[in-house]
Design a protein around this motif. Structure first.
Motif, short mmCIF file in Angstrom:
data_model
loop_
_atom_site.label_atom_id
_atom_site.label_comp_id
_atom_site.label_asym_id
_atom_site.label_seq_id
_atom_site.Cartn_x
_atom_site.Cartn_y
_atom_site.Cartn_z
N GLN A 128 0.83 -1.20 0.00
CA GLN A 128 0.00 0.00 0.00
C GLN A 128 0.87 1.26 0.00
O GLN A 128 0.61 2.20 -0.75
CB GLN A 128 -0.93 0.01 1.20
CG GLN A 128 -1.87 1.20 1.22
CD GLN A 128 -2.80 1.17 2.41
OE1 GLN A 128 -2.40 0.79 3.52
NE2 GLN A 128 -4.05 1.57 2.19
N GLY A 142 2.39 1.58 -3.33
CA GLY A 142 1.35 2.03 -4.24
C GLY A 142 1.11 3.53 -4.15
O GLY A 142 0.96 4.21 -5.17
N GLN A 143 1.11 4.06 -2.94
CA GLN A 143 0.99 5.51 -2.78
C GLN A 143 2.17 6.21 -3.44
O GLN A 143 2.01 7.25 -4.08
CB GLN A 143 0.92 5.87 -1.30
CG GLN A 143 -0.35 5.40 -0.63
CD GLN A 143 -0.29 5.49 0.88
OE1 GLN A 143 0.74 5.78 1.48
NE2 GLN A 143 -1.42 5.21 1.53
N GLN A 153 1.86 6.07 -7.34
CA GLN A 153 0.83 7.02 -7.79
C GLN A 153 1.39 8.45 -7.78
O GLN A 153 1.19 9.20 -8.73
CB GLN A 153 -0.40 6.95 -6.90
CG GLN A 153 -1.33 5.81 -7.22
CD GLN A 153 -2.56 5.86 -6.36
OE1 GLN A 153 -2.59 5.26 -5.28
NE2 GLN A 153 -3.56 6.57 -6.81
N PRO A 164 -3.52 7.43 -11.91
CA PRO A 164 -4.83 7.43 -11.24
C PRO A 164 -5.00 6.28 -10.26
O PRO A 164 -5.79 6.37 -9.32
CB PRO A 164 -5.83 7.32 -12.40
CG PRO A 164 -5.06 6.69 -13.50
CD PRO A 164 -3.64 7.15 -13.34
N ARG A 165 -4.25 5.20 -10.48
CA ARG A 165 -4.34 4.02 -9.62
C ARG A 165 -2.95 3.38 -9.46
O ARG A 165 -2.08 3.54 -10.31
CB ARG A 165 -5.25 2.95 -10.23
CG ARG A 165 -6.65 3.39 -10.48
CD ARG A 165 -7.54 2.96 -9.36
NE ARG A 165 -8.93 3.23 -9.72
CZ ARG A 165 -9.76 3.89 -8.94
NH1 ARG A 165 -9.37 4.33 -7.78
NH2 ARG A 165 -11.00 4.09 -9.30
N ALA A 166 -2.84 2.62 -8.39
CA ALA A 166 -1.70 1.72 -8.22
C ALA A 166 -2.27 0.31 -8.34
O ALA A 166 -3.21 -0.04 -7.62
CB ALA A 166 -1.02 1.92 -6.87
N GLY A 167 -1.72 -0.47 -9.25
CA GLY A 167 -2.19 -1.83 -9.43
C GLY A 167 -1.45 -2.77 -8.49
O GLY A 167 -0.29 -2.54 -8.14
N PRO A 204 2.26 1.63 -11.23
CA PRO A 204 1.31 2.67 -11.61
C PRO A 204 0.49 2.17 -12.80
O PRO A 204 1.06 1.58 -13.72
CB PRO A 204 2.20 3.86 -11.99
CG PRO A 204 3.51 3.26 -12.37
CD PRO A 204 3.64 1.98 -11.59
N TRP A 254 -3.05 2.93 -15.51
CA TRP A 254 -4.04 3.85 -16.07
C TRP A 254 -5.29 3.12 -16.54
O TRP A 254 -6.36 3.69 -16.59
CB TRP A 254 -3.42 4.65 -17.22
CG TRP A 254 -2.58 5.78 -16.72
CD1 TRP A 254 -2.95 7.10 -16.66
CD2 TRP A 254 -1.26 5.71 -16.19
NE1 TRP A 254 -1.93 7.84 -16.12
CE2 TRP A 254 -0.86 7.01 -15.82
CE3 TRP A 254 -0.34 4.67 -15.98
CZ2 TRP A 254 0.37 7.31 -15.26
CZ3 TRP A 254 0.88 4.96 -15.42
CH2 TRP A 254 1.23 6.26 -15.07
N ASP A 255 -5.16 1.84 -16.90
CA ASP A 255 -6.32 1.04 -17.27
C ASP A 255 -5.97 -0.44 -17.19
O ASP A 255 -4.83 -0.80 -16.89
CB ASP A 255 -6.87 1.42 -18.65
CG ASP A 255 -5.86 1.23 -19.78
OD1 ASP A 255 -5.21 0.17 -19.84
OD2 ASP A 255 -5.74 2.15 -20.60
#
Length: 144
Positions: free
Chosen positions: A65, A68-69, A72, A78-81, A98, A100-101
């Motif tokens: 986590q 992930g922060q 990002q 926009p997200r951390a996978g 990181p 995006w989709d």
């Protein structure tokens, strides 16, 4: 025989570390999905995530986590996978990148990075983001 991750953690193989604590470490993968793709790995060898003791698995997820922060922030994503696949190396590891989709999760696109300076730059960028977020575990991460 030690896993490749244990050898990286021990300093026998090179690694670009972004996190160190007594139980868990994180380093960039050499075959990233995107710049900043990081592996969160317990120091102790455990093959499958389902075999990990609850507190250690929870610690791995806490570190994932935080990483992930960091990804990002560093890549303005926009997200951390987060993916736990477990087939590449028989040592529990969590992929954080990181994203995006959904196409960013296509592991067939992961290729070894030929430009080693790109990996160095990504590690530095992620360490800086983690430090900005207050995670001191990103400091002094030259070796596992």
């Amino acid at each position: 025989m030690p896993t490749v991750f244990s050898r990286i953690i021990a300093g026998e193989l090179p690694g670009r570390f972004v996190w160190q604590d007594p139980e868990v470490t994180a380093f960039l993968t050499v075959a990233p999905l995107r710049p900043g793709h990081t592996l969160v790995v317990p120091r102790r060898e455990i093959d499958r995530w389902t075999d990990a003791e609850g507190p250690l698995l929870a610690r791995c997820v806490e570190v994932a986590q935080a990483v992930g922060q960091g990804v990002q922030r560093a890549w303005d994503a926009p997200r951390a996978g987060l993916v736990v696949a477990g087939f590449e190396v028989p040592h529990l590891h969590i992929h954080v990148a990181p994203v995006w989709d959904m196409s960013d999760f296509d592991f067939t696109k992961a290729k070894p990075e030929q430009d080693q300076s790109a990996l160095d730059d990504a590690a530095g960028k992620l360490r800086a983001a983690l430090l900005e977020l207050g995670y001191e575990q990103a400091r002094d991460t030259d070796r596992g």
